[in-house]
Design a protein around this motif. Structure first.
Motif, PDB file in Angstrom:
ATOM      1  N   HIS A 293       0.601  -1.307  -0.224  1.00 44.47           N
ATOM      2  CA  HIS A 293       0.360   0.182  -0.220  1.00 44.47           C
ATOM      3  C   HIS A 293       1.281   1.344  -0.121  1.00 44.47           C
ATOM      4  N   ILE A 294       0.789   2.281  -0.838  1.00 41.04           N
ATOM      5  CA  ILE A 294       1.599   3.516  -0.728  1.00 41.04           C
ATOM      6  C   ILE A 294       0.527   4.330  -0.107  1.00 41.04           C
ATOM      7  N   GLY A 295       0.475   5.145   0.059  1.00 44.39           N
ATOM      8  CA  GLY A 295       0.641   6.686   0.892  1.00 44.39           C
ATOM      9  C   GLY A 295       1.450   7.979   1.585  1.00 44.39           C
ATOM     10  N   HIS A 296       1.052   8.458   2.581  1.00 51.04           N
ATOM     11  CA  HIS A 296       1.494  10.060   2.512  1.00 51.04           C
ATOM     12  C   HIS A 296       1.402  10.276   3.909  1.00 51.04           C
ATOM     13  N   ILE A 297       2.650  10.730   4.046  1.00 52.24           N
ATOM     14  CA  ILE A 297       1.860  11.282   5.572  1.00 52.24           C
ATOM     15  C   ILE A 297       2.119  12.826   5.579  1.00 52.24           C
ATOM     16  N   ASP A 298       0.536  12.539   5.974  1.00 48.83           N
ATOM     17  CA  ASP A 298      -0.425  13.655   6.198  1.00 48.83           C
ATOM     18  C   ASP A 298       0.269  14.846   7.825  1.00 48.83           C
ATOM     19  N   ALA A 299       0.462  14.320   7.976  1.00 49.77           N
ATOM     20  CA  ALA A 299       0.401  15.083  10.027  1.00 49.77           C
ATOM     21  C   ALA A 299       1.144  13.779  11.131  1.00 49.77           C
TER      22      ALA A 299
ATOM     23  N   VAL B 192      -1.392   8.924   8.161  1.00 48.98           N
ATOM     24  CA  VAL B 192      -0.930   8.276   6.817  1.00 48.98           C
ATOM     25  C   VAL B 192      -2.657   8.119   6.016  1.00 48.98           C
ATOM     26  N   ILE B 193      -2.382   9.108   4.348  1.00 48.93           N
ATOM     27  CA  ILE B 193      -3.671   8.854   3.725  1.00 48.93           C
ATOM     28  C   ILE B 193      -2.889   7.728   2.657  1.00 48.93           C
ATOM     29  N   LEU B 194      -3.891   7.093   2.162  1.00 51.95           N
ATOM     30  CA  LEU B 194      -3.387   5.823   1.292  1.00 51.95           C
ATOM     31  C   LEU B 194      -4.077   6.547   0.244  1.00 51.95           C
ATOM     32  N   GLU B 195      -2.735   6.334  -0.456  1.00 52.63           N
ATOM     33  CA  GLU B 195      -3.441   5.887  -2.205  1.00 52.63           C
ATOM     34  C   GLU B 195      -5.170   6.110  -2.508  1.00 52.63           C
ATOM     35  N   ASN B 196      -5.895   5.354  -2.149  1.00 53.06           N
ATOM     36  CA  ASN B 196      -7.314   4.666  -1.903  1.00 53.06           C
ATOM     37  C   ASN B 196      -7.426   5.662  -1.819  1.00 53.06           C
ATOM     38  N   GLY B 197      -7.478   6.754  -0.255  1.00 51.12           N
ATOM     39  CA  GLY B 197      -8.665   7.269   0.651  1.00 51.12           C
ATOM     40  C   GLY B 197      -8.105   7.247   1.589  1.00 51.12           C
ATOM     41  N   ASP B 198      -8.141   6.269   2.133  1.00 48.08           N
ATOM     42  CA  ASP B 198      -8.523   5.018   2.990  1.00 48.08           C
ATOM     43  C   ASP B 198      -7.247   6.385   4.271  1.00 48.08           C
ATOM     44  N   VAL B 199      -8.033   6.378   5.472  1.00 51.80           N
ATOM     45  CA  VAL B 199      -6.897   7.668   6.573  1.00 51.80           C
ATOM     46  C   VAL B 199      -6.696   6.204   7.621  1.00 51.80           C
TER      47      VAL B 199
END
Length: 76
Positions: free
Chosen positions: A26-32, A53-60
């Motif tokens: 799963h790929i995502g980015h660190i939101d906060a 983390v917010i994943l590419e599919n929008g899951d938080v």
């Protein structure tokens, strides 16, 4: 106040906007980064600190700490 720092398993510091790989799939980015004792940390039930983390599919996802399941792909 002591600086709050989270680190990946390779020792590098976790930062907002990092692109990450979770569980090798799963790929995502660190939101906060959730600093311990802040209003935001209480809002996400992570009073001792953690990160979002917010994943590419929008899951938080809210993580209380880093582990070997998350790795840095790219620093923004």
């Amino acid at each position: 106040m002591k600086k709050f720092t989270l680190r990946y398993s390779d020792g590098s510091e976790l930062r907002e906007n990092d692109k990450v790989l979770i569980n090798d799939k799963h790929i995502g980015h660190i939101d906060a980064i959730l600093i311990p004792g802040t209003e935001k940390s209480f809002q996400y039930s992570c009073e001792e600190g953690g990160f979002i983390v917010i994943l590419e599919n929008g899951d938080v996802q809210v993580w209380p700490d880093t582990d070997e399941d998350i790795s840095l792909l790219e620093r923004q």
